[in-house]
Enzyme design. Structure first.
Site, short mmCIF file in Angstrom:
data_model
loop_
_atom_site.label_atom_id
_atom_site.label_comp_id
_atom_site.label_asym_id
_atom_site.label_seq_id
_atom_site.Cartn_x
_atom_site.Cartn_y
_atom_site.Cartn_z
N ASN A 273 7.76 -5.71 -1.14
CA ASN A 273 7.78 -4.60 -0.19
C ASN A 273 6.36 -4.53 0.37
OD1 ASN A 273 7.80 -2.31 1.30
ND2 ASN A 273 8.82 -1.02 -0.25
N GLU B 214 12.22 -9.77 1.60
CA GLU B 214 11.47 -8.59 2.07
C GLU B 214 12.33 -7.35 1.78
OE1 GLU B 214 10.31 -8.83 6.23
OE2 GLU B 214 10.36 -6.65 6.38
N HIS C 76 4.15 -4.52 9.16
CA HIS C 76 4.08 -4.39 10.62
C HIS C 76 2.73 -4.84 11.19
CE1 HIS C 76 7.44 -1.97 9.34
NE2 HIS C 76 6.64 -1.09 8.76
N TYR D 247 11.42 8.41 0.92
CA TYR D 247 11.29 7.34 -0.08
C TYR D 247 11.90 7.67 -1.44
CZ TYR D 247 8.12 5.48 3.42
OH TYR D 247 7.59 5.00 4.59
N ALA E 212 3.24 -0.83 4.78
CA ALA E 212 2.72 -0.80 6.16
C ALA E 212 2.25 -2.18 6.63
CB ALA E 212 1.58 0.21 6.26
N PRO F 134 0.80 -1.23 0.00
CA PRO F 134 0.00 0.00 0.00
C PRO F 134 0.83 1.28 0.00
CG PRO F 134 -0.07 -1.07 2.15
CD PRO F 134 0.58 -2.03 1.20
N ARG G 27 5.21 10.81 -2.58
CA ARG G 27 5.02 10.46 -1.16
C ARG G 27 6.31 10.64 -0.37
NH1 ARG G 27 4.80 4.33 1.14
NH2 ARG G 27 4.29 4.91 3.27
N ARG H 262 13.87 4.29 12.15
CA ARG H 262 12.66 5.11 12.15
C ARG H 262 11.85 4.85 13.43
NH1 ARG H 262 9.75 4.59 6.53
NH2 ARG H 262 8.66 6.40 7.42
N ARG I 94 8.02 0.35 13.35
CA ARG I 94 8.49 -0.16 12.05
C ARG I 94 9.57 -1.23 12.21
NH1 ARG I 94 6.02 3.35 8.31
NH2 ARG I 94 5.78 5.41 9.22
N HIS J 37 12.62 -2.98 1.75
CA HIS J 37 12.14 -1.65 2.15
C HIS J 37 13.04 -0.59 1.53
CE1 HIS J 37 9.39 -3.45 4.99
NE2 HIS J 37 10.39 -4.23 5.38
N LEU J 38 12.42 0.48 1.06
CA LEU J 38 13.19 1.61 0.53
C LEU J 38 13.95 2.30 1.66
CD1 LEU J 38 10.12 2.73 -1.46
CD2 LEU J 38 12.31 2.46 -2.61
N SER J 39 13.25 2.53 2.78
CA SER J 39 13.87 3.22 3.91
C SER J 39 14.49 2.19 4.85
CB SER J 39 12.80 4.04 4.66
OG SER J 39 11.83 3.17 5.23
#
Ligand code: DQA
Length: 153
Positions: free
Chosen positions: A75, A99, A81, A23, A78, A10, A18, A108, A112, A101-103
């Site tokens: 990816n 898995e 989590h 990101y 949200a 999402p 965004r 963070r 997360r 993730h961009l960040s």
């Protein structure tokens, strides 16, 4: 030929607009284009899928089980989590996955840092922006070459 499916969760359809400070400024279309180029160079058959809907992601993972998909790069955004349902879909299909993730999710908010998927994944790549996906594809190609396929006869 190796069949790899990339699933974007999402809000990743909003990449580019965004929170660009987190990101990056690449759009999802640009990321998919880079992935497709890399897939071609490695003789991989690549499919990409994005959904903002948990049930659609579960259904796509289930479908991958009957579609001869060898490996998934996901990816979960949200849903990383929160989603027992996506975890259960991987347990049900037993398709191996990375898995992504961009960040860097460990740098963070505390919520997360927990993932419902990481312990099931072959590996996790987090924090390299668009390159997280490209590194995941490189790793998936190496992993698929190394894995011994079960005998069918
Ligand atoms: C994300 C990290 C998640 O915590 C977040 O909810 C996302 C994107 C990432 O790529 O860095 O939507 O998965």
């Amino acid at each position: 030929m190796t069949n790899i499916l990339v699933i974007h969760g999402p809000n990743l359809n909003m990449l580019g607009k965004r929170e660009p400070e987190i990101y990056g400024t690449d759009t999802l279309a640009a990321i998919n284009q880079n992935l497709n180029q890399m897939a071609q160079q490695n003789s991989v058959n690549l499919q990409t899928f994005q959904s903002n809907n948990e049930g659609e992601i579960v259904s796509r993972i289930q479908q991958a089980g009957s579609d001869q998909i060898d490996f998934i790069i996901i990816n979960p955004a949200a849903y990383t989590h929160t989603s027992v349902a996506i975890r259960d879909a991987f347990l049900a299909t037993r398709i191996e996955f990375i898995e992504v993730h961009l960040s860097n999710v460990y740098a963070r908010e505390e919520f997360r840092m927990f993932s419902y998927l990481s312990d099931l994944a072959v590996g996790v790549i987090s924090g390299f922006g668009k390159s997280s996906y490209l590194l995941a594809l490189e790793a998936a190609v190496i992993h698929c070459k190394q894995s011994v396929k079960p005998r069918t006869e």
